[in-house]
Write a protein that holds these residues in place. Structure first.
Motif, PDB file in Angstrom:
ATOM      1  N   ARG A 195     -26.453 -14.687  24.812  1.00  0.00           N
ATOM      2  CA  ARG A 195     -25.005 -14.775  25.520  1.00  0.00           C
ATOM      3  C   ARG A 195     -24.760 -14.207  26.609  1.00  0.00           C
ATOM      4  O   ARG A 195     -23.669 -13.701  27.051  1.00  0.00           O
ATOM      5  CB  ARG A 195     -24.073 -14.583  24.359  1.00  0.00           C
ATOM      6  N   ASN A 196     -25.721 -14.259  27.656  1.00  0.00           N
ATOM      7  CA  ASN A 196     -25.358 -13.778  29.162  1.00  0.00           C
ATOM      8  C   ASN A 196     -26.125 -14.679  29.966  1.00  0.00           C
ATOM      9  O   ASN A 196     -27.049 -15.176  29.774  1.00  0.00           O
ATOM     10  CB  ASN A 196     -26.156 -12.407  29.056  1.00  0.00           C
ATOM     11  N   MET A 197     -25.308 -14.945  30.884  1.00  0.00           N
ATOM     12  CA  MET A 197     -25.865 -15.781  32.068  1.00  0.00           C
ATOM     13  C   MET A 197     -25.810 -15.205  33.472  1.00  0.00           C
ATOM     14  O   MET A 197     -25.278 -14.013  33.454  1.00  0.00           O
ATOM     15  CB  MET A 197     -24.706 -17.211  32.117  1.00  0.00           C
ATOM     16  N   GLY A 198     -26.536 -15.809  34.331  1.00  0.00           N
ATOM     17  CA  GLY A 198     -26.808 -15.060  35.517  1.00  0.00           C
ATOM     18  C   GLY A 198     -26.045 -15.791  36.570  1.00  0.00           C
ATOM     19  O   GLY A 198     -25.660 -17.247  36.609  1.00  0.00           O
ATOM     20  N   ILE A 199     -25.051 -15.206  37.459  1.00  0.00           N
ATOM     21  CA  ILE A 199     -24.227 -15.904  38.518  1.00  0.00           C
ATOM     22  C   ILE A 199     -24.542 -14.900  39.842  1.00  0.00           C
ATOM     23  O   ILE A 199     -24.666 -13.933  39.863  1.00  0.00           O
ATOM     24  CB  ILE A 199     -22.885 -15.651  37.989  1.00  0.00           C
ATOM     25  N   PHE A 200     -24.674 -16.159  40.785  1.00  0.00           N
ATOM     26  CA  PHE A 200     -24.818 -15.523  42.138  1.00  0.00           C
ATOM     27  C   PHE A 200     -23.680 -15.912  42.769  1.00  0.00           C
ATOM     28  O   PHE A 200     -22.986 -17.086  43.008  1.00  0.00           O
ATOM     29  CB  PHE A 200     -25.851 -16.564  42.775  1.00  0.00           C
ATOM     30  N   VAL A 201     -23.065 -14.845  43.577  1.00  0.00           N
ATOM     31  CA  VAL A 201     -21.735 -15.065  44.457  1.00  0.00           C
ATOM     32  C   VAL A 201     -22.130 -14.412  45.798  1.00  0.00           C
ATOM     33  O   VAL A 201     -22.658 -13.588  45.951  1.00  0.00           O
ATOM     34  CB  VAL A 201     -20.702 -14.254  43.665  1.00  0.00           C
TER      35      VAL A 201
END
Length: 654
Positions: free
Chosen positions: A307-313
């Motif tokens: 239940r963890n996702m990776g996000i690039f900002v």
């Protein structure tokens, strides 16, 4: 009392077939000539069934013992077990039947010449079974002796076909076969059964679940459809019999729950959906635990087991340059993390004139695994949201809003742009801003912040996931996860010479002395701006202001002080929902006086409900096709250039 053959009564020996008639007759003649001497000796006590082989050999004549040589048997190490694929039930039954037929054919084979095989085959009136044979008893010994046609024919007549050496070899074969029978060794098809190989020491514990967090498509069967396998077996016959999880466990094969559960589906690896569930769902009232819910917990665990996702900002002030970087791989796909992220959000200030070309370049770099979920613009402020294409179905409708902080200017260079949506049950808000510039205009930048949080009207149609913790005066309180990034224009309160000396003393990543003079850090510590927000630790050099195309800071007459103007901050409704993985800049891109700044996050995602307006897989298809076509064309040109370089040759005349 002795028999005419010279053997004591009640102790008949199982003779092998290789003991031919001539040898037996020769034995009989020699033993008959010395019968009186043996009776005079008074040794007529019959041996017991459990007599060892050494005592049994005492009963043989002196000449036989003189010519007999006992061979020592050296046990061979067991063969390594062969790894075979798991057989189905039909294949196993066919193999058993074939093995049984082969054993029957070997019993009736007239060309069988093995001594141990021949005696055992004639002594077995029924087909042999696999397993250990019981020790010989007198009855079976008598049956084996009387049932041997060769022995019965050899006793009444025959010629002496072997000398003393042959007799000694045959006697040793008798002793080895007889000793094996006394030890209770069983044979199956003429080959001994080896015991199961066990490890000398206990094996180390091993984690059964080998699925890592980076595996995004860990398929598993739904908990309410566990009986689907039994139903399929009854309805459709065999179901994945050659790849069943029971056989994988029985063979000691390493397996994981996700893989074995995905095998249970008859038609595909997708989770089966009951027809009655499709009929009963109205989708007017969503449920977190409903069977087959698109945004529910079961579907979320299927794609994100942890239940963890990776996000690039990322944020970048392009300075309005028409020229775009040749390669964006170092910017969007840094080499430090091993895996690409699930979502990419890129904000641009003072963007290039051709916004469409910029988005095509982003699509070309990210490749066919990502699609453009939404893009928006406010003057020269751009924002693009890319997401993995298999996650597009779990997004709500995307909404956006803008705020202008400089009313006088016709070109909206200062302001804010926000994009919001819900992914599963977690609401996201992304804001990119360009605040007022100037070394001493800290209060103006505070005003820009306050105007943005009050005037940004989001969300619109998508419901708030937790309205009890929302505030009408602050847009950042109405979402679970908020990321705010852009050119905030906060400077270092120090002169150029001091900053240069600190940078020269610490050329690598130790910039803690510079951050003491950072305006944004001091204002956030006072709580006057970005309330409730956090920022990851900074370990990179100031991103402003560079000479275009060079690594040197401003060398013009203005001699602007290097500063951390480009930042990424974040906040969450729930503690520890956002974990910063990396926070850095991209010094390779030098087409602007700013360096791009990016951050990688691990964000916790919660299950949601289906009664929200969904995006229904909507994305920019035209942009996708153009970007992939360009990527393929670029690869073809690259290969053609490499081929031309290999085929070309340079001739030199000396």
């Amino acid at each position: 009392m002795s028999t005419p053959n010279g053997f004591p009564q009640h102790s008949r020996v199982c003779l092998p077939r290789s003991m031919e008639g001539g040898a037996v007759q020769d034995l009989q003649a020699k033993k008959a000539g010395k019968a009186a001497k043996k009776e005079a000796g008074g040794d007529g006590a019959p041996p017991k069934i459990g007599t060892p082989i050494s005592e049994t050999l005492k009963l043989l004549p002196e000449e036989l013992k003189a010519n007999m040589k006992i061979r020592s048997i050296t046990p061979r190490p067991p063969r390594k077990p062969r790894l075979e694929r798991a057989a189905s039930l039909d294949e196993k039954s066919w193999r058993k039947w074939r093995r049984f037929r082969t054993s029957q054919e070997s019993l009736t084979d007239p060309n069988e010449t093995s001594s141990s095989n021949g005696s055992l085959q004639e002594a077995s009136p029924s087909p042999p079974t696999r397993g250990r044979a019981s020790p010989c008893n007198p009855c079976c010994q008598q049956d084996s002796l009387h049932s041997s046609p060769d022995a019965l024919e050899a006793i009444p007549g025959g010629k002496n076909r072997g000398g003393a050496s042959d007799l000694g070899k045959r006697a040793s074969e008798i002793s080895s076969a007889f000793g094996g029978l006394l030890r209770g060794k069983g044979f199956a098809g003429g080959k001994p059964r080896l015991s199961q190989i066990m490890p000398a020491r206990p094996l180390p514990p091993m984690e059964l679940n080998v699925a890592s967090h980076s595996l995004r498509t860990a398929n598993r069967i739904d908990s309410d459809c566990l009986d689907y396998r039994h139903y399929s077996q009854h309805k459709f016959g065999r179901v994945s019999s050659s790849l069943s999880d029971s056989r994988l466990q029985g063979n000691g094969t390493l397996y994981d729950n996700c893989s074995t559960d995905s095998m249970k589906s008859t038609f595909s690896v997708l989770t089966p959906i009951r027809a009655k569930d499709v009929r009963s769902r109205s989708y007017l009232e969503g449920s977190l635990l409903a069977s087959g819910a698109l945004m529910g917990a079961e579907e979320l665990s299927r794609y994100f087991p942890d239940r963890n996702m990776g996000i690039f900002v990322a944020t970048w002030n392009m300075q309005g340059q028409k020229e775009l970087p040749v390669n964006l791989d170092d910017f969007l796909l840094p080499t430090d993390p091993d895996f690409a992220q699930d979502m990419y959000v890129i904000g641009v200030q003072e963007g290039c004139p051709d916004r469409r070309e910029w988005e095509i370049r982003l699509q070309e770099t990210l490749g066919p695994h990502y699609v453009l979920l939404h893009s928006a613009a406010h003057g020269v402020l751009y924002m693009s949201v890319f997401i993995r294409r298999d996650l597009i179905w779990f997004c709500s409708e995307v909404e956006y809003a803008t705020v202008t902080t400089r009313i006088v200017s016709q070109i909206k260079t200062k302001g804010a742009l926000g994009i919001s949506f819900t992914f599963f049950g977690t609401s996201f808000l992304f804001i990119t801003s360009h605040f007022t510039s100037g070394d001493s205009k800290v209060n103006e930048r505070k005003l820009d912040y306050n105007k943005t949080i009050q005037a940004l009207t989001l969300p619109k149609n998508v419901p708030d996931t937790n309205p009890y913790r929302s505030s009408s005066s602050d847009v950042t309180t109405r979402f679970d996860e908020v990321f705010w990034f852009g050119d905030f224009n906060f400077r270092l309160n120090k002169d150029r010479e001091t900053v240069d000396s600190i940078l020269n003393q610490n050329p690598d990543t130790d910039v803690s002395k510079l951050l003491v003079y950072d305006q944004l850090t001091s204002e956030m510590s006072r709580g006057s701006i970005f309330k409730g927000f956090q920022e990851a630790d900074i370990h990179f050099r100031p991103s402003y202001k560079f000479d275009i195309g060079k690594d040197s800071y401003d060398t013009t007459s203005k001699q602007r002080t290097p500063s951390y103007t480009d930042r990424v901050v974040f906040r969450s409704r729930y503690k520890d929902d956002i974990q910063a993985v990396k926070y850095s800049s991209c010094p390779v891109i030098k087409t602007s006086d700013h360096r791009p700044v990016f951050a990688l996050f691990r964000v916790k995602v919660r299950p949601g409900r289906d009664n929200i307006p969904l995006a229904a897989g909507l994305f920019d298809r035209d942009l996708y096709l153009i970007g992939i076509r360009r990527r393929a064309t670029r690869e073809l040109l690259k290969r053609r250039e490499q081929k031309d370089q290999r085929s070309s040759s340079i001739c030199s005349i000396s």
